[in-house]
Design a protein around this motif. Structure first.
Motif, PDB file in Angstrom:
ATOM      1  N   LEU A  36       0.810  -1.218   0.000  1.00 41.00           N
ATOM      2  CA  LEU A  36       0.000   0.000   0.000  1.00 41.00           C
ATOM      3  C   LEU A  36       0.842   1.266   0.000  1.00 41.00           C
ATOM      4  O   LEU A  36       0.446   2.286  -0.576  1.00 41.00           O
ATOM      5  N   ASP A  37       1.986   1.208   0.668  1.00 39.35           N
ATOM      6  CA  ASP A  37       2.859   2.381   0.785  1.00 39.35           C
ATOM      7  C   ASP A  37       4.305   1.939   0.615  1.00 39.35           C
ATOM      8  O   ASP A  37       4.994   1.643   1.601  1.00 39.35           O
ATOM      9  N   GLU A 358      -4.688  -6.541   4.416  1.00 36.59           N
ATOM     10  CA  GLU A 358      -4.809  -5.202   3.840  1.00 36.59           C
ATOM     11  C   GLU A 358      -5.682  -4.308   4.712  1.00 36.59           C
ATOM     12  O   GLU A 358      -5.398  -3.117   4.881  1.00 36.59           O
ATOM     13  N   THR A 359      -6.748  -4.871   5.275  1.00 35.70           N
ATOM     14  CA  THR A 359      -7.611  -4.079   6.155  1.00 35.70           C
ATOM     15  C   THR A 359      -6.822  -3.542   7.348  1.00 35.70           C
ATOM     16  O   THR A 359      -6.912  -2.357   7.694  1.00 35.70           O
ATOM     17  N   ARG A 362      -4.297  -0.828   6.348  1.00 33.90           N
ATOM     18  CA  ARG A 362      -4.917   0.490   6.142  1.00 33.90           C
ATOM     19  C   ARG A 362      -5.201   1.174   7.480  1.00 33.90           C
ATOM     20  O   ARG A 362      -5.032   2.392   7.620  1.00 33.90           O
ATOM     21  N   ARG A 363      -5.662   0.392   8.466  1.00 29.62           N
ATOM     22  CA  ARG A 363      -5.922   0.978   9.778  1.00 29.62           C
ATOM     23  C   ARG A 363      -4.628   1.530  10.392  1.00 29.62           C
ATOM     24  O   ARG A 363      -4.617   2.609  10.983  1.00 29.62           O
ATOM     25  N   ALA A 366      -3.415   4.653   8.668  1.00 26.38           N
ATOM     26  CA  ALA A 366      -4.237   5.807   9.062  1.00 26.38           C
ATOM     27  C   ALA A 366      -3.806   6.324  10.430  1.00 26.38           C
ATOM     28  O   ALA A 366      -3.773   7.538  10.666  1.00 26.38           O
TER      29      ALA A 366
END
Length: 369
Positions: A36-37, A358-359, A362-363, A366
């Motif tokens: 993701l990053d 992935e969930t 993302r948390r 954030a």
């Protein structure tokens, strides 16, 4: 220095040392964060006594070691020393977090999680680090309960674990979450020297919980072979199994399997323990299973498999009932019924979680801002 100040990518620390059940989810989330990053800097926190000393470097992540802080189950001299050991571990953890400029931490329970949570929560104002807590088991452990009380963002594999958490499932590495077992079947069977056609049973109990599975499955080797069933058996390092010679079907016994993606692809059914990570991997790949919960502990292993079993993706077999006869009576009819295996596999896949990593990633990103 925080990432926003340095101009570099966000710095994330994953704390999941000890057993594979703690390390593998941490690495699955680390992989998802990296996807993701790509600019994120990821550091794993562990101890010298855990599997992370080999698993983390092999996956390409930096590893920082702190002293382990096991909590004695009975009043002993070690219990008296516990506050000092905790203080030392928290101090060392804080030094790691400062050195890597941690923007967020995510813990998965085990020896390193509690010091990580304490280091994040008890720092001076302005130096506190946001953190997340992931509970993989059906019954939350002490470290994760502490983390939630300290204000960590709570995530859990299943509802009713004992912490008030968002239910996200268990993170599974992409090689298994995205596994197409039928497409890899021929490659996988050739890799292990198994026949291209015919049913294959995968047997594994880990290193600590393998004894009764080893004895029962190896004891049933002749019965399985007579039924045309080949076996791939990971019996655990330090363990041995005795298999009769001249069997009518191959029986491949190995101490450890590095390529679990190929092991799951080669098999039509697995007999295994029901640790949270094992259940997550097996169900994510859509492999039917006979789960044999460990007979000790607080009963969490049986609970870990309950959802998949109730959905029709597996069976439960009590360790006390595990014998040569029960293995033969349970395994052979299943592997002779392709229709039932297909239905169980579909149910297992539906009950499993393929996007938990992935969930969670993302948390955590954030939280890092």
């Amino acid at each position: 220095m925080q990432a926003a100040e340095s101009g570099r990518g966000r710095s994330i620390v994953v704390a999941g040392g000890g057993t594979a059940g703690h390390v593998e989810p941490a690495l699955a989330v680390a992989d998802a964060i990296r996807r993701l990053d790509p600019e994120a800097r990821i550091t794993a926190l562990g101890t010298r006594r855990g599997l992370e000393t080999t698993l983390v470097p092999a996956r390409g992540y930096d590893l920082e070691l702190i002293p382990p802080v096991p909590v004695p189950r009975k009043p002993t001299a070690d219990l008296v020393k516990l506050p000092w050991r905790v203080a030392a571990a928290v101090r060392d953890t804080r030094r790691v977090l400062d050195r890597v400029g941690a923007d967020a931490v995510v813990g998965f329970g085990g020896y390193v999680a509690a010091p990580a949570y304490l280091a994040c929560a008890l720092a001076r104002p302005g130096r506190r680090i946001p953190f997340a807590v992931h509970e993989a088991n059906a019954r939350a452990g002490m470290a994760n309960k502490l983390g939630v009380r300290l204000g960590g963002a709570a995530l859990a594999a299943v509802a009713g674990s004992g912490i008030d958490a968002e239910v996200v499932g268990i993170p599974v590495r992409a090689a298994l979450a995205d596994l197409d077992r039928p497409a890899r079947r021929a490659e996988a069977r050739a890799f292990f020297g198994l026949p291209a056609e015919g049913p294959v049973l995968l047997a594994t109990g880990g290193s600590q919980g393998a004894r009764s599975i080893n004895e029962a499955v190896a004891g049933a080797a002749a019965d399985l072979a007579a039924a045309g069933i080949a076996v791939l058996h990971a019996h655990g390092r330090g363990n041995r199994v005795t298999v009769p010679e001249g069997l009518e079907a191959p029986y491949v016994a190995v101490p450890y399997i590095d390529r679990m993606d190929l092991a799951y692809s080669a098999a039509d059914l697995v007999i295994c323990r029901s640790g949270a990570m094992t259940v997550a991997e097996v169900s994510a790949t859509g492999l039917p299973a006979v789960y044999v919960p460990l007979p000790h502990g607080n009963g969490e292993q049986a609970l870990n498999a309950t959802g998949v079993v109730e959905a029709g993706g597996g069976l439960l077999l009590a360790d006390a009932s595990l014998t040569r006869a029960s293995v033969a009576d349970t395994i052979i009819p299943l592997l002779r019924d392709p229709g039932r295996l297909a239905a169980m596999g579909a149910a297992a896949a539906a009950a499993g979680s393929r996007d938990a990593a992935e969930t969670i990633a993302r948390r955590v990103l954030a939280l890092a801002g």
